[in-house]
Design a protein around this motif. Structure first.
Motif, short mmCIF file in Angstrom:
data_model
loop_
_atom_site.label_atom_id
_atom_site.label_comp_id
_atom_site.label_asym_id
_atom_site.label_seq_id
_atom_site.Cartn_x
_atom_site.Cartn_y
_atom_site.Cartn_z
N GLU B 642 0.76 -1.20 -0.02
CA GLU B 642 0.20 -0.12 -0.06
C GLU B 642 1.06 1.08 0.02
O GLU B 642 0.46 2.24 -0.69
N ALA B 643 1.98 1.28 0.92
CA ALA B 643 2.79 2.50 0.86
C ALA B 643 3.38 2.45 -0.53
O ALA B 643 3.59 3.70 -0.96
N VAL B 644 4.02 1.36 -1.05
CA VAL B 644 4.55 1.63 -2.30
C VAL B 644 3.68 2.17 -3.31
O VAL B 644 4.02 3.02 -4.04
N LYS B 645 2.34 1.86 -3.31
CA LYS B 645 1.33 2.37 -4.33
C LYS B 645 1.46 3.87 -4.01
O LYS B 645 1.54 4.65 -4.93
N GLN B 646 1.07 4.25 -2.72
CA GLN B 646 1.07 5.81 -2.65
C GLN B 646 2.31 6.75 -2.98
O GLN B 646 2.20 7.51 -3.31
N ILE B 647 3.45 6.01 -2.61
CA ILE B 647 4.71 6.71 -3.03
C ILE B 647 4.73 6.92 -4.43
O ILE B 647 5.03 8.00 -5.06
N ARG B 648 4.24 5.74 -5.16
CA ARG B 648 4.42 5.82 -6.70
C ARG B 648 3.50 6.87 -7.12
O ARG B 648 3.75 7.68 -7.85
N VAL B 650 2.43 9.68 -5.48
CA VAL B 650 2.77 10.69 -5.36
C VAL B 650 3.98 11.30 -6.25
O VAL B 650 3.93 12.53 -6.76
N ILE B 651 4.75 10.54 -6.66
CA ILE B 651 6.13 10.75 -7.72
C ILE B 651 5.23 10.99 -8.97
O ILE B 651 5.89 11.74 -9.70
N GLU B 652 4.32 10.03 -9.54
CA GLU B 652 3.85 10.26 -10.58
C GLU B 652 3.08 11.61 -10.84
O GLU B 652 3.18 12.44 -11.74
N LYS B 653 2.42 12.10 -9.64
CA LYS B 653 1.94 13.34 -9.93
C LYS B 653 2.88 14.54 -10.05
O LYS B 653 2.40 15.37 -10.68
N ALA B 654 3.81 14.29 -9.30
CA ALA B 654 4.87 15.27 -9.08
C ALA B 654 5.58 15.49 -10.67
O ALA B 654 5.57 16.36 -11.33
N GLU B 655 5.81 14.26 -11.36
CA GLU B 655 6.29 14.26 -12.70
C GLU B 655 5.30 14.85 -13.68
O GLU B 655 5.83 15.58 -14.51
N LYS B 656 4.08 14.57 -13.32
CA LYS B 656 3.02 15.13 -13.98
C LYS B 656 2.97 16.64 -14.01
O LYS B 656 2.96 17.31 -15.12
N LYS B 657 3.20 17.08 -12.86
CA LYS B 657 3.34 18.57 -12.75
C LYS B 657 4.50 19.17 -13.40
O LYS B 657 4.62 20.35 -13.86
N VAL B 658 5.54 18.30 -13.38
CA VAL B 658 6.76 18.78 -13.98
C VAL B 658 6.70 18.93 -15.36
O VAL B 658 6.90 19.96 -16.17
N GLU B 659 6.09 17.94 -15.82
CA GLU B 659 5.45 17.96 -17.47
C GLU B 659 4.76 19.21 -17.77
O GLU B 659 5.23 20.03 -18.68
N ASP B 660 3.89 19.58 -16.79
CA ASP B 660 2.94 20.76 -17.01
C ASP B 660 3.92 21.91 -17.08
O ASP B 660 3.75 22.82 -17.81
N PHE B 661 4.81 21.97 -16.27
CA PHE B 661 5.73 23.26 -16.05
C PHE B 661 6.47 23.41 -17.35
O PHE B 661 6.55 24.54 -17.87
N ILE B 662 6.81 22.28 -17.92
CA ILE B 662 7.69 22.35 -19.10
C ILE B 662 7.05 22.84 -19.96
O ILE B 662 7.26 23.54 -20.88
N ASN B 663 5.79 22.27 -20.39
CA ASN B 663 4.84 22.64 -21.36
C ASN B 663 4.35 24.22 -21.29
O ASN B 663 4.66 24.93 -22.30
N ALA B 664 4.16 24.60 -20.02
CA ALA B 664 3.94 26.03 -19.81
C ALA B 664 5.05 26.70 -20.37
O ALA B 664 5.18 28.03 -20.84
N TYR B 665 6.35 26.46 -20.19
CA TYR B 665 7.55 27.07 -20.48
C TYR B 665 7.86 26.88 -22.00
O TYR B 665 7.75 28.09 -22.54
N GLN B 688 11.88 22.42 -6.64
CA GLN B 688 11.03 22.61 -5.74
C GLN B 688 9.81 21.66 -5.63
O GLN B 688 9.72 20.61 -4.50
N GLU B 689 9.45 21.28 -6.70
CA GLU B 689 8.12 20.16 -6.99
C GLU B 689 8.93 18.79 -6.55
O GLU B 689 8.32 18.11 -5.86
N LEU B 690 9.92 18.30 -7.12
CA LEU B 690 10.52 17.06 -6.99
C LEU B 690 10.87 17.10 -5.43
O LEU B 690 10.81 15.92 -5.09
N GLY B 691 11.46 17.95 -5.02
CA GLY B 691 11.85 18.09 -3.50
C GLY B 691 10.66 17.90 -2.68
O GLY B 691 10.84 16.77 -1.71
N LYS B 692 9.64 18.44 -3.04
CA LYS B 692 8.51 18.30 -2.10
C LYS B 692 8.02 16.81 -2.24
O LYS B 692 7.57 16.18 -1.27
N ALA B 693 7.99 16.12 -3.52
CA ALA B 693 7.39 14.97 -3.71
C ALA B 693 8.13 13.97 -3.02
O ALA B 693 7.83 12.94 -2.33
#
Lengths: 378, 868
Positions: B642-648, B650-665, B688-693
């Motif tokens: 369960e923890a592995v799933k949650q962690i995964r 969280v990281i996927e969300k962060a990676e998605k957000k990074v993608e969004d940033f890059i697209n916006a850029y 910042q985003e990846l650190g938070k993740a």
């Protein structure tokens, strides 16, 4: 006047301690008798906590600052207060402070404003514009027109407005500094040049380097609001020029360039700046070092009225002893020069006595008392 | 008896007469030994110069090797030669004086003003270099001599030893002639002392030859002699000198003579300093540059820093260290091998002569190794002669007794960065071959047991022993003068042990308590009847002295509102009258650098009691942790699915957000932060985003690992490791960085880090984000980025140690002569300069201060009030 003053004044304790005792006593509202007892005990504690005569205070201070050096990081981090400005921290910064570099790698100023300017963002912006160096590229597109051999300055009105500059001001400034004719043509400035390609290019370079407004050394100004007051943080530093800018509250303006403080404000200010900068560098790294050690270093650097670095060109290089200097750095030159000058080494320091194999004059080696040995009669 | 002291040393330049006067022989032949292996007279190994072979006697003083200090010889140079060290000064002097009459090129009145200024500065102990420079600057530009009116030609100095007047080269002879003309009265204006130097002495006409003791030859295994570098160089000089003489007498052409002259100059130059710029260094046959006079003095291994400031010692030992919690922190376990070799002097008097005799007669461990007679002769004690020695023993002799339990020794670990790097310990002779020490003294030495070695020194004088005991003993070093807090205290298992013991309300039976305290000498427990169980806190209270304290523990979560005693994490420590009532003992209580309890005991009961307390802490903690059983393995990093799933996620969300940033850029809709470029803004946001993740992933992992996990216990109690370490092991390693930025270097021309990515890829994976955990293992790409980040760390450490080492050396050099005077001022000893009126503005010793405060007022008030 507090009722405890009379009790406390009986004891020759430093004021800082007195103030603390007084505050604590007033908080508890104790009787005079108790206060007397407290003062007496504090005085006794103070006496036992004093440094012993003969103590090698310098070596202890050097060790206390040098030892945590190994635990410091090398990297440049972001400034704790302003994320936008990079500041050298850790070991490189500490070395910079003790070396008294005239050009530190990241000079920085914190400028507070006079009441009139501090409350209003636009007013603060006004001061910032007077300080921040503005170049032509910041407010315009500059192009060379080779066919007509002129430079076309295409001014950006928005930027002009933000910088609170007018076209006319810029025109005059360029004319005066580059000594050429500048005409205005539907919002653009045309800088005329001699009919020579080389001269044009030279002029173009000069124009790009020309500071239109502000202070050359200050590359960037950031305005931040802290406790309902606008504060300017600058990248780059020039204390002397900033002091003359209208709207700057010079009494509350600081720079991290110690040498500049020394030149503008004098030796006492420099001493305090060394202490302040060194302690904040160490604290930022989470290293606890007693302020007395840093004071001693700062006082050694400033003792004879000149700001001297720790090292070959400063304190260590100006040692009286030839042997001590030879043992530090530049061995051969020190010996040769000493011979020509007919210098005498009085063997009063540490290294010299170690070299000739004598006890040093510190701690137990400094005591000259000898007991007279007499056989006790039976 | 008051020992003799050297008052001062004066430095002067040797005059040719002086060189001849102190010489015992003139050296004329370059040969050293004849065919039979005897030194040749008037050669470089002339027996008059002293002896190096044992058994022979010096022809000058009659001393044996070791007694005779050696004697100087000299070489008469066939032609004068410039001294390379003074060449620059010669050049300045030539330019500052008239080429005709030799006077300074300024008027006398002006010269006198300068001389007065120099004198004044000398008296004040100030540097007069600036004034001298000014003199040279003014005189250099003078066109005409104010004394004789002669026109001046500027003399150009060419490194290392040549002078040109226009196109014409000045020979050393010309130079010397000019220097001879310089007036004694002018010398002070150049900062020179007329009593110490004549300018012409800087051009050598006679060369001193150092005694053989300075340049001993070594005999190789093959029986061949190998000469010292200096001897080689002197051979060169003599050879050229002889050739020059012969050619001159034979009337050789000027050109040849000049060539030889220059060659002689070269040899003399390299003899003095073989690293001068402008000429190639003289080399040995093997191609190695020769070590000549300057090289012998210079640098870390040179005479000054290597042999004079740091000296070799006897009565010392070095061995690998290993831990032994059964020793007191004030003790050191010495291997019996070492104890049998190192000795302690026993000064024989009427009162201890019997004891001394016993040591001589013994035939095992604490026995005497040597007897030193009053005439200084050392006699080894052996089975054959011990009876005789014991008989002849009399007061005034010294016996060297083997080291034994209770002796005081100095113990040291390099780098000796602060005074706690050398402390005195009491000896415990133990079997096996390592030095043993209590792990609680590791922090001041900065030692661990991964193969560290330490040195031990045995103080030989009574004074030295007394100072070792009274000033350097471990208990006196518990408080660090750096910040006035304890630097010795529990580490690692001590902290986890006490944490386990005192956390919650663990119960122990009478037998268990006794077994925990057994090593502290407890046989039974005195207690009220009917008490069946003891809590961990009560057990800890048994080793506490009578103190009262309240503070937040290391495990404090930093809640917004502190509930103090009622802390739900048991993180608020309350000790009253030596009883631990609330809270958990952890690093904040007993740890090195932090230990509040240690600090308190130190101030209330002094150093010995503190030392005993630390000893008790180590004993109890080790017992407790052994009783509880404490281990850590890879299974402890296991987290549920369960923890592995949650962690995964969280990281996927962060990676998605990074993608969004890059697209916006890319689309240009990213809003730049003030004063930052678009690219910088993007980088900062992504970091910042990846650190938070990563932090979030760590939190999840921490939650699932629970508070009973060994690694969590160690991290929260402050024993070892951090939650970040745990995060990286169990959840996600996170962003790898170089210089604080994401990794961007690689294939510059396609703008990508590795060929696995598309050109210009700014995504998290392409720029060094490692989403695996150490336990899961890294993908090849991640592994590569991790290596990049790791390498930066290694380089950083290497650079930092050298830089901070140099900083420390400079600091020590600048501050070493500062001393507190009897009146409380701080003065520099060499110049007498007053540095501070009162040390640290209040005269307080930082070590005795209460974390920087001069007097612990609160404590005193508390004391006074409770007494009332």
């Amino acid at each position: 006047m507090s009722k405890y003053d009379s009790v406390l004044n009986k004891y020759p304790i430093p004021d800082t301690i007195k103030v603390e005792i007084k505050e604590k006593l007033e908080e508890l509202k104790v009787t005079k008798k108790v206060a007397g007892e407290v003062a007496e005990r504090c005085y006794r504690a103070y006496l036992t906590n004093l440094m012993e005569p003969g103590e090698a205070a310098g070596i202890v201070a050097a060790q206390s600052i040098g030892e945590p050096g190994t635990q410091m990081t090398m990297r440049t981090f972001h400034y704790a207060g302003v994320a936008e400005i990079d500041v050298t921290l850790g070991l490189p910064r500490l070395i910079e402070i003790l070396d008294v570099r005239k050009n530190p790698s990241t000079p920085l100023m914190t400028i507070r404003l006079t009441e009139e300017y501090a409350k209003d963002r636009n007013k603060a912006r006004e001061v910032a514009n007077r300080i921040e160096a503005t170049y032509i590229v910041d407010i315009a597109d500059v192009e060379t027109d080779i066919r007509n051999l002129v430079i076309v300055v295409n001014l950006d009105e928005k930027a002009l407005k933000r910088k609170q500059l007018t076209i006319d001001e810029i025109r005059k400034k360029i004319e005066k500094s580059l000594k050429t004719e500048v005409v205005e043509e539907n919002g653009n400035l045309i800088v005329k040049s001699e009919p020579s390609y080389k001269v044009l290019m030279d002029l173009f370079d000069k124009l790009k380097k020309l500071v239109l407004a502000g202070i050359k050394e200050i590359r960037r100004v950031i305005i931040r609001k802290e406790d309902d007051e606008y504060i300017l943080y600058t990248e780059g530093s020039n204390l002397k020029k900033v002091s003359k800018v209208k709207g700057v509250d010079f009494t509350r303006t600081i720079t991290n360039n110690i040498y500049e403080i020394y030149e503008v404000l004098g030796i006492e200010a420099a001493r305090n700046a060394v202490i302040e900068e060194a302690i904040s560098t160490l604290e930022e790294q989470g290293l606890e070092v007693d302020i007395r050690h840093i004071m001693l270093v700062a006082d050694t650097m400033t003792a004879d009225g000149e700001l001297k670095q720790i090292g070959r060109h400063g304190v260590a290089g100006e040692k009286q002893s030839i042997l001590a200097r030879a043992a530090f750095e530049m061995t051969v030159n020190n010996l040769l020069d000493a011979a020509v000058r007919g210098d005498r080494d009085r063997l009063s320091g540490i290294t010299e006595n170690i070299i000739v194999g004598q006890p040093i004059k510190l701690g137990t080696g400094d005591v000259e008392l000898i007991t007279r040995y007499t056989r006790t009669k039976k | 008896m008051i020992p003799k002291r050297i008052d001062s040393l004066k430095f002067e330049v040797l005059s040719p007469q002086e060189v001849r006067r102190m010489s015992v022989t003139k050296i004329i032949t370059p040969e050293t030994y004849d065919d039979d292996g005897f030194p040749i007279e008037a050669g470089l190994m002339d027996p008059k110069l002293g002896v190096i072979d044992p058994g022979l006697k010096c022809k000058t003083c009659g001393g044996k090797a070791g007694e005779c200090p050696g004697h100087f010889g000299h070489i008469e140079l066939a032609a004068p030669v410039n001294h390379p060290g003074y060449a620059k000064l010669i050049g300045k002097l030539l330019n500052a004086t008239c080429r005709e009459c030799g006077r300074v090129l300024i008027k006398d009145e002006r010269r006198d003003k300068f001389i007065d200024e120099i004198e004044r500065r000398k008296e004040l102990g100030q540097d007069f270099e600036e004034t001298v420079k000014e003199v040279f600057r003014i005189t250099k530009t003078a066109k005409k001599c104010p004394h004789c009116g002669e026109g001046q030609i500027e003399i150009k100095f060419e490194k290392p030893t040549f002078f040109y007047e226009g196109e014409h080269r000045l020979t050393p002879k010309d130079v010397r002639e000019r220097l001879e003309k310089i007036s004694i009265d002018d010398l002070p204006a150049f900062g020179m002392d007329p009593k110490a130097v004549r300018p012409e002495w800087m051009v050598l006409t006679v060369l001193p030859v150092p005694p053989v003791t300075v340049r001993p030859s070594i005999i190789l295994e093959t029986g061949q002699r190998s000469e010292d570098d200096l001897t080689h160089k002197l051979v060169d000089i003599i050879r050229i000198n002889q050739r020059f003489l012969e050619n001159k007498e034979a009337g050789a052409p000027q050109l040849i003579l000049e060539d030889l002259w220059e060659l002689l100059q070269y040899h003399v130059t390299t003899y003095m300093d073989n690293e001068v710029s402008g000429i190639p260094p003289a080399r040995h046959r093997s191609g190695r540059p020769l070590k000549t006079i300057a090289q012998r003095l210079k640098g870390k291994e040179g005479r000054f820093r290597g042999s004079l400031s740091g000296k070799r010692v006897n009565f010392s030992a070095r061995a690998v260290i290993s831990p032994d919690p059964n020793l007191s922190i004030g003790e050191v376990g010495v291997p019996s091998f070492i104890a049998e070799e190192l000795t302690y002097p026993l000064f024989v008097t009427e009162k201890n002569i019997e004891e001394a005799r016993e040591y001589i007669l013994r035939d095992e461990h604490p026995k005497a190794n040597y007897v030193i007679r009053p005439d200084g002769k050392r006699i080894r004690v052996m089975d054959a002669n011990k009876e005789e020695l014991a008989e002849k023993l009399e007061p005034g002799m010294i016996i060297e007794r083997q080291m034994m339990d209770g002796d005081v020794v100095l113990f040291n670990r390099q780098p000796s960065l602060h005074r706690m790097s050398i402390m005195s310990h009491y000896v415990r002779v133990l079997p096996y071959k390592t030095f043993r020490l209590n792990p609680a003294v590791c922090p001041p030495y900065n030692a661990d047991f991964d193969g560290d070695e330490m040195n031990m020194h045995v103080p030989q004088g009574l004074e030295a022993q007394a100072e070792a005991k009274l000033l350097m003993s471990v208990d006196r070093q518990i408080l660090s003068p750096r910040f006035g807090g304890p630097i010795i205290g529990g580490i690692h298992d001590h902290v986890s042990g006490l944490y386990i013991l005192t956390r919650g309300e663990r119960k122990f039976t009478r037998e268990e308590v006794v077994s925990l305290l057994k090593s502290l000498g407890a046989e039974d427990l005195k207690t009220e009847k009917g008490k069946e169980y003891w809590s961990g806190k009560e057990v800890f209270s048994l080793i506490l002295p009578d103190i009262s304290l309240e503070f937040k523990a290391e495990i404090c979560q930093g809640c917004e509102e502190c509930k103090r005693e009622d802390c739900e994490f048991d993180a608020y420590v309350v000790i009253r009258n030596g009883k631990l009532l609330k809270g958990t003992i952890d690093e904040k209580s007993v740890g090195a650098f932090k230990g509040i309890i240690i600090d308190e005991i130190m101030r209330k009961y002094g150093s010995l009691e503190t030392m005993n307390f630390i000893d008790r802490v180590t004993q109890l903690a080790i017992r407790a942790i052994t009783y509880y059983g404490f281990s850590f393995g890879i299974n402890d990093e296991e987290i549920p699915e369960e923890a592995v799933k949650q962690i995964r996620s969280v990281i996927e969300k962060a990676e998605k957000k990074v993608e969004d940033f890059i697209n916006a850029y890319r689309e240009g809709i990213l809003e730049p932060m003030p004063g930052r470029s678009l690219k910088e803004t993007l980088e900062m946001k992504i970091m910042q985003e990846l650190g938070k993740a990563r932090d979030r992933a760590g939190k999840i992992a921490g939650r699932f690992l629970g508070m009973d996990n060994s690694a969590v216990i160690m991290a929260v109690s402050g024993a070892r490791g951090s939650m970040l370490n745990l995060t990286q092991m169990a959840a996600c390693i996170g962003q790898q960085s170089v210089r604080g930025e994401r990794i961007k270097r690689g294939y510059t021309y396609t703008n990508r880090t590795l060929s696995h990515f598309k050109p210009g890829d700014l995504g998290s994976r392409a720029r060094g984000f490692v989403k695996s955990s150490y336990k899961d293992g890294l993908t090849p790409v991640e592994y590569f980025f991790h290596a990049i980040g790791g390498r930066e760390g290694l380089v950083d450490t290497a650079v930092r140690t050298s830089q901070s080492g140099y900083l420390q050396r400079r600091l020590i050099n600048a501050l070493q002569d500062l001393k507190i005077e009897y009146d409380g001022t701080v003065k520099e000893q060499t110049s007498g300069m007053l540095v501070q009126y009162k040390y640290g503005e209040d005269g307080i010793d930082p070590m005795k201060s209460f974390r920087g405060k001069a007097v612990d007022v609160e404590r005193i008030i508390h004391e006074v009030l409770t007494e009332k």
